[in-house]
Write an enzyme that holds these catalytic residues in place. Structure first.
Site, mmCIF file in Angstrom:
data_model
loop_
_atom_site.group_PDB
_atom_site.id
_atom_site.type_symbol
_atom_site.label_atom_id
_atom_site.label_comp_id
_atom_site.label_asym_id
_atom_site.label_seq_id
_atom_site.Cartn_x
_atom_site.Cartn_y
_atom_site.Cartn_z
ATOM 1 N N GLU A 110 -41.185 21.614 -57.892
ATOM 2 C CA GLU A 110 -40.268 21.300 -56.905
ATOM 3 C C GLU A 110 -40.256 22.453 -56.122
ATOM 4 O OE1 GLU A 110 -38.689 20.068 -53.550
ATOM 5 O OE2 GLU A 110 -39.027 18.529 -55.148
ATOM 6 N N ASP A 162 -45.395 12.056 -54.506
ATOM 7 C CA ASP A 162 -44.398 11.413 -53.665
ATOM 8 C C ASP A 162 -43.930 12.472 -52.571
ATOM 9 O OD1 ASP A 162 -42.928 9.147 -53.167
ATOM 10 O OD2 ASP A 162 -41.063 10.011 -54.051
ATOM 11 N N CYS A 216 -41.489 6.917 -48.735
ATOM 12 C CA CYS A 216 -40.739 5.928 -48.303
ATOM 13 C C CYS A 216 -40.655 5.724 -46.742
ATOM 14 C CB CYS A 216 -39.259 6.161 -48.873
ATOM 15 S SG CYS A 216 -38.654 7.811 -48.549
#
Length: 396
Positions: A110, A162, A216
């Protein structure tokens, strides 16, 4: 299950006791699906490239380092003490499976510093301490836009990407003022960042490796357009996998193997068991010949390319379902050699076209996914999960 649902604390593997609510991590189902379709196996090298807050990483860690057997299979004996109490003794020798499974590697990355710290907290809390310390899992704070950041690692078998996106899923659910900051320029800027991340992920991937690209977001720019740009750059080296069809076929094949007595009709005549066995018979012949093709049985299922795929894949997960189009090339060859081969292939064609289509029609499995040009998207009007775009990419 009802008894477990009512307990308030749990004994952890190190004999400490903690409230069960503190040990439960609630996942967005979209995270589970993204990680699930990556189809991670034991001993693989896997990268979760944009991992925060950590739910997907927990799923991946469980796939690589988790138990091969159900906890029920670890029960040694059960003694009934009285009418209200029982004593259960478990075999603990496989609880720390990851201690002996040292070939697998999970790299969890991350870039955003605050999100990275949150990610570390989640993984340290919900994964066993000795797994965290084992060297089989690395939690890192690298910039995914800089390919050289990952130079210390060998290339990966699987990558979950993602990507950061415009988060339409959250804007819809929250109904907050954030929607006022939404603009086409932001979407296009997101798309450029997403493409660079996907580009670097593709470079980090082994040949025949898999990337799950997910967002998303609703926008074409952040979804199919990013995939299209990758295809234009690498052309024939990019293979887009229809993961929903793949999942249907996997479950269908498993059902056929588990229950040969599936009642299907043609002209009101019931298929007999032997007709259905032919669909899965090819797996038996391959295993009996140690993976070598048995030419006498080649016609019983699919074309040679599909057989080669099966022999190079874990047989337990082999995709043995038949596709009408992929059979055409083999059907022409078999007609020249032996008419009986053609009849067998036609039989498999018919079995697939009728049984498989009826199977798909009767099940609600994955019906909330709608096909896009390259991937699939679930939308709030049909899906219980909200917005989720997934594309499965193979490097060839």
């Amino acid at each position: 299950m009802s008894e477990l649902a009512n307990i308030t604390d749990i004994i952890k593997y190190d004999d400490s006791i903690e409230q069960i609510d503190k040990l439960i991590y609630y996942l967005n189902p979209c995270s589970v699906l993204s990680a699930y379709f990556l189809n991670v196996q034991k001993n693989e090298k896997v990268l979760d490239m944009c991992a925060s807050p950590g739910g997907k990483s927990i799923v991946l860690a469980n796939k690589i380092f988790g138990f091969d057997t159900s906890p029920l299979n670890r029960i040694k004996n059960i003694n009934i003490k009285n009418n209200s109490n029982i004593e259960i003794k478990l075999s603990l020798d496989v609880l720390n499976y990851y201690k002996i499974n040292k070939a697998g590697l999970l790299v969890v990355n991350e870039f955003n510093k605050n999100r990275y710290l949150r990610l570390k907290d989640v993984l340290h809390k919900y994964l066993p301490t000795d797994l965290i310390k084992s060297g089989n899992i690395h939690i890192i704070n690298y910039n995914g836009l800089k390919l050289n950041s990952f130079v210390r690692y060998e290339k990966f078998h699987k990558i979950l990407l993602d990507v950061p996106c415009s988060s339409d899923e959250h804007l819809i659910k929250k109904k907050s003022s954030d929607i006022n900051r939404w603009s086409v320029n932001i979407i296009k800027n997101n798309s450029n960042v997403q493409f660079e991340l996907l580009l670097n992920a593709f470079h980090l991937l082994l040949t025949k490796g898999i990337i799950i690209y997910s967002t998303c977001a609703l926008s074409y720019h952040e979804n199919d357009n990013v995939i299209e740009r990758l295809i234009k750059k690498f052309n024939k080296h990019v293979n887009i996998i229809d993961f929903v069809q793949e999942e249907y076929e996997k479950i269908y094949t498993h059902a056929m193997q588990q229950n040969y007595n599936i009642n299907m009709t043609k002209n009101n005549e019931q298929f007999i068991q032997n007709d259905i066995i032919n669909v899965t018979e090819c797996k038996y012949h391959i295993s009996q010949n140690n993976g070598e093709l048995n030419k006498n049985n080649l016609s019983k299922c699919v074309n040679k390319e599909k057989y080669e795929y099966v022999t190079n894949t874990n047989l337990s997960n082999a995709n043995l379902s038949v596709d009408k189009n992929t059979n055409n090339s083999y059907k022409q060859k078999s007609t020249q050699n032996n008419s009986s081969h053609t009849r067998s292939t036609d039989k498999c064609d018919f079995l697939h076209s009728n049984h498989f289509k009826k199977f798909k029609e009767k099940t609600n499995f994955l019906k909330f996914f709608e096909k896009t040009k390259y991937g699939y998207i679930s939308l709030p009007d049909k899906s219980p999960f909200g917005v989720l775009y997934i594309c499965k990419i193979q490097k060839v």
